[in-house]
Motif scaffolding. Sequence first.
Motif, PDB file in Angstrom:
ATOM      1  N   GLU A 147      27.428  55.676  36.696  1.00 17.72           N
ATOM      2  CA  GLU A 147      26.908  55.330  38.003  1.00 17.72           C
ATOM      3  C   GLU A 147      26.592  53.844  38.075  1.00 17.72           C
ATOM      4  O   GLU A 147      26.056  53.263  37.150  1.00 17.72           O
ATOM      5  CB  GLU A 147      25.628  56.114  38.274  1.00 17.72           C
ATOM      6  CG  GLU A 147      25.847  57.598  38.430  1.00 17.72           C
ATOM      7  CD  GLU A 147      24.563  58.311  38.785  1.00 17.72           C
ATOM      8  OE1 GLU A 147      23.651  57.667  39.329  1.00 17.72           O
ATOM      9  OE2 GLU A 147      24.480  59.494  38.503  1.00 17.72           O
ATOM     10  N   ALA A 148      26.943  53.254  39.187  1.00 22.34           N
ATOM     11  CA  ALA A 148      26.648  51.843  39.391  1.00 22.34           C
ATOM     12  C   ALA A 148      25.171  51.675  39.720  1.00 22.34           C
ATOM     13  O   ALA A 148      24.556  52.542  40.329  1.00 22.34           O
ATOM     14  CB  ALA A 148      27.510  51.292  40.524  1.00 22.34           C
ATOM     15  N   ARG A 149      24.599  50.573  39.313  1.00 22.68           N
ATOM     16  CA  ARG A 149      23.207  50.300  39.647  1.00 22.68           C
ATOM     17  C   ARG A 149      23.097  50.020  41.137  1.00 22.68           C
ATOM     18  O   ARG A 149      24.002  49.435  41.730  1.00 22.68           O
ATOM     19  CB  ARG A 149      22.721  49.088  38.870  1.00 22.68           C
ATOM     20  CG  ARG A 149      22.729  49.304  37.381  1.00 22.68           C
ATOM     21  CD  ARG A 149      22.272  48.070  36.693  1.00 22.68           C
ATOM     22  NE  ARG A 149      20.971  48.350  36.121  1.00 22.68           N
ATOM     23  CZ  ARG A 149      20.212  47.453  35.548  1.00 22.68           C
ATOM     24  NH1 ARG A 149      20.598  46.209  35.481  1.00 22.68           N
ATOM     25  NH2 ARG A 149      19.065  47.783  35.030  1.00 22.68           N
ATOM     26  N   PRO A 150      22.004  50.422  41.740  1.00 17.59           N
ATOM     27  CA  PRO A 150      21.856  50.129  43.174  1.00 17.59           C
ATOM     28  C   PRO A 150      21.713  48.624  43.397  1.00 17.59           C
ATOM     29  O   PRO A 150      21.224  47.901  42.533  1.00 17.59           O
ATOM     30  CB  PRO A 150      20.576  50.867  43.565  1.00 17.59           C
ATOM     31  CG  PRO A 150      19.836  51.071  42.295  1.00 17.59           C
ATOM     32  CD  PRO A 150      20.867  51.151  41.207  1.00 17.59           C
ATOM     33  N   SER A 151      22.136  48.193  44.551  1.00 17.69           N
ATOM     34  CA  SER A 151      21.995  46.783  44.865  1.00 17.69           C
ATOM     35  C   SER A 151      20.526  46.443  45.006  1.00 17.69           C
ATOM     36  O   SER A 151      19.679  47.325  45.154  1.00 17.69           O
ATOM     37  CB  SER A 151      22.730  46.447  46.163  1.00 17.69           C
ATOM     38  OG  SER A 151      22.048  47.024  47.256  1.00 17.69           O
ATOM     39  N   ARG A 152      20.200  45.175  44.971  1.00 18.30           N
ATOM     40  CA  ARG A 152      18.796  44.770  45.115  1.00 18.30           C
ATOM     41  C   ARG A 152      18.253  45.185  46.482  1.00 18.30           C
ATOM     42  O   ARG A 152      17.080  45.439  46.627  1.00 18.30           O
ATOM     43  CB  ARG A 152      18.673  43.255  44.936  1.00 18.30           C
ATOM     44  CG  ARG A 152      19.055  42.753  43.573  1.00 18.30           C
ATOM     45  CD  ARG A 152      17.956  42.868  42.592  1.00 18.30           C
ATOM     46  NE  ARG A 152      16.867  41.977  42.970  1.00 18.30           N
ATOM     47  CZ  ARG A 152      15.687  42.021  42.418  1.00 18.30           C
ATOM     48  NH1 ARG A 152      15.442  42.860  41.464  1.00 18.30           N
ATOM     49  NH2 ARG A 152      14.733  41.214  42.820  1.00 18.30           N
ATOM     50  N   TRP A 153      19.106  45.268  47.488  1.00 21.01           N
ATOM     51  CA  TRP A 153      18.666  45.669  48.813  1.00 21.01           C
ATOM     52  C   TRP A 153      18.323  47.155  48.846  1.00 21.01           C
ATOM     53  O   TRP A 153      17.402  47.574  49.529  1.00 21.01           O
ATOM     54  CB  TRP A 153      19.749  45.378  49.852  1.00 21.01           C
ATOM     55  CG  TRP A 153      19.903  43.932  50.114  1.00 21.01           C
ATOM     56  CD1 TRP A 153      20.884  43.118  49.648  1.00 21.01           C
ATOM     57  CD2 TRP A 153      19.035  43.098  50.888  1.00 21.01           C
ATOM     58  NE1 TRP A 153      20.689  41.842  50.081  1.00 21.01           N
ATOM     59  CE2 TRP A 153      19.559  41.792  50.853  1.00 21.01           C
ATOM     60  CE3 TRP A 153      17.882  43.328  51.613  1.00 21.01           C
ATOM     61  CZ2 TRP A 153      18.959  40.734  51.507  1.00 21.01           C
ATOM     62  CZ3 TRP A 153      17.290  42.270  52.265  1.00 21.01           C
ATOM     63  CH2 TRP A 153      17.828  40.988  52.212  1.00 21.01           C
ATOM     64  N   ALA A 154      19.073  47.976  48.106  1.00 20.63           N
ATOM     65  CA  ALA A 154      18.855  49.417  48.112  1.00 20.63           C
ATOM     66  C   ALA A 154      17.826  49.866  47.079  1.00 20.63           C
ATOM     67  O   ALA A 154      17.369  51.007  47.125  1.00 20.63           O
ATOM     68  CB  ALA A 154      20.174  50.130  47.852  1.00 20.63           C
ATOM     69  N   ASP A 155      17.445  48.998  46.174  1.00 17.20           N
ATOM     70  CA  ASP A 155      16.495  49.347  45.128  1.00 17.20           C
ATOM     71  C   ASP A 155      15.099  49.489  45.725  1.00 17.20           C
ATOM     72  O   ASP A 155      14.515  48.533  46.218  1.00 17.20           O
ATOM     73  CB  ASP A 155      16.507  48.269  44.044  1.00 17.20           C
ATOM     74  CG  ASP A 155      15.684  48.656  42.841  1.00 17.20           C
ATOM     75  OD1 ASP A 155      15.271  49.833  42.746  1.00 17.20           O
ATOM     76  OD2 ASP A 155      15.456  47.787  41.983  1.00 17.20           O
TER      77      ASP A 155
END
Length: 80
Positions: free
Chosen positions: A44-52
């Motif tokens: 799984e890709a890490r969530p973007s800083r906006w979605a974190d």
Amino acid sequence: MTAEDKPFLQVVRGDPSPEEVAALVAVLTARARAAAAARDGAGEARPSRWADRTRLVRATVSGGLAPRGPGAWRASGLPR
């Protein structure tokens, strides 16, 4: 006997049913695929800083301590 002729699994004790052998093969296959995905970085890709959503957690005051004392509940909700 070559490597292709040897069985992948060999039962050395007991008499497992076909369902038990199938369950074992399913678990080993899942573990092998998970290990391969971890090696390849295809997990799984890490969530973007906006979605974190951890960015929504308010930082604590003075090196990790939350406000204390009278009125601390009020200070904990005020913006910095």
